[in-house]
Each structure stands twice: as structure tokens, then as C-alpha cells.
Design an enzyme around this catalytic site. Sequence first.
Site, PDB file in Angstrom:
ATOM      1  N   ASP A  11       0.876  -0.948  -0.066  1.00 36.79           N
ATOM      2  CA  ASP A  11       0.104  -0.070   0.088  1.00 36.79           C
ATOM      3  C   ASP A  11       0.849   1.147  -0.036  1.00 36.79           C
ATOM      4  O   ASP A  11       2.135   1.106   0.485  1.00 36.79           O
ATOM      5  CB  ASP A  11      -0.677  -0.107   1.188  1.00 36.79           C
ATOM      6  N   ASP A  13      -0.104   4.886   1.020  1.00 34.41           N
ATOM      7  CA  ASP A  13      -0.280   5.769   2.105  1.00 34.41           C
ATOM      8  C   ASP A  13      -0.374   4.805   3.459  1.00 34.41           C
ATOM      9  O   ASP A  13      -1.088   3.834   3.591  1.00 34.41           O
ATOM     10  CB  ASP A  13      -1.759   6.465   1.970  1.00 34.41           C
TER      11      ASP A  13
END
Length: 263
Positions: A11, A13
Amino acid sequence: MTDTAWTYLMDMDGVLVHEEHMVPGADAFISALREAGNPFMVFTNNSIYTPRDLRARLLRSGLDIPESAIWTSALATAQFLDNQRPGGSAHVVGESGLTTALHNIGYVLTDREPDYVVLGETRTYSFESITKLIRLVEGGARFIATNPDEKGPSPEGSLPATGAVAALIERVTGRAPYYVGKPNPLMMRSALRTLGAHSENTLMIGDRMDTDVRSGLEAGLQTILVLTGISGEHTAERYPYRPTKVIRSIADLVDHVKDPFGA
């Protein structure tokens, strides 16, 4: 597992960056992956931006990630629609990341009897656009949403996101959307196809139990939870499933990219 050539999905963020700031050690981790020759892909459920936009954002934070290694829910949604109904039409509520992805697969964007309505992320949801989308769904258009995230961050506090607006539309129409982004493992599998990788040699690194870890598990991947984002160590204990490993930060993997579970 030291002989396994791991493919890394991660991922963006909460794992590599916080808003516009790099998570300490993220640059060293990406460099270690490149030096070791491990394929990798960076994920985001946010459909606002194109990979080019996100590359520029990451560069400003100090991370050099090529466009080809950035996979968004908008790209996954476009790939899904291209597989389901090639050359179709859609009415879109969203930003350039989503409209560009659909244009690139040859979709016609229209509000006249579209095959699909596609709801994505935008900072300018309007009553008029939501009402239009509702009426198209009631008229028979198939309802797709890029991701189920109910809220997003801003300097002033939480903002309503795709999942919250989709819930409103579902409540009015009685029709639930099909969510393409995490935690749907479809997003993981589409990235694996793009990389030419296999699930048994791939791991997912995320900061959220409910999206990153869950989608990784359901796609048959090994999973690593980092504690630099949404889910904390005690939060993880409340879920009926567990990641393969929990670490403080992506920086903990810098010296262990060849053997992440032996670290």
C-alpha cells in the site's frame, strides 16, 4: 524461504508515505528491492490520480517509483470492465485518474443509457451528480464503485469518500455496487497478472487490517502489517484473521528483502 524470489505488493499511504511526507526508511526499502531484483507494485485505493500524478507526488516526497509500478483502484476498475464488457460505455463520477483509465481501454463516457455507472473518489461530490447517478442506476445501469473506503483524510479532518456516497446511492436505489478495490482480492490478482507473478511467491504489505491484510489473505498471499498507519498492534488482535507478520515500519525490512519472514 531464503531461496524464494519474493514479489512485493504494498500500500502507498501509511506504508511509504503520510500525505506528502515519506515514511522514514521507505526510500532505502525501495532501493533494496531494486538492488535485489525483487519485482514490486505500489497500491492505492484512491482513484483520483493517474499513475503519472502519483509518481510526481512520490518524487516530491523523495521516492522514485515508476508509473508502471503504481496500481490504482481506477486502473483495476478499468481492467475489470474491459474484461467484462469490452468497448462498453459508462457514466463516471470521479476525477482524471478514473476517466483516463476508462478512456485508455476504449470506453465511451456518456450519460445516455450507459452500460455502467462508475463511482470513484472526488473532492467535489455534488447533489446533482449523485442524483444523476441514482436515476441511471434506477434505469438499469450496472453500479460499480472503485473502492469501499467510507472516509478520507484532509488537513481539516475526515472527508466523505466513495464508500459513503455509494451507501447513499444504495439506500435510495436498493442496488448495491460492486466494489473493485481493496479488500476485493480482484485488485491483488489483477496486479499479479500485470507483473506475471504467482500468489505463492508474493506478499502484501499494508497498514490496514480491513483492506490490505484482508485482500492479501483472500488472494492467497503472505501478509505483513506495518504499524505506521491505520491499524495498531492491539487493533490487529480484534480481527478474526491475522497477518503473517507484524513489524513497526517498512524500514525494518530494508536488510531482509530476500527473506522477509526470517527477519
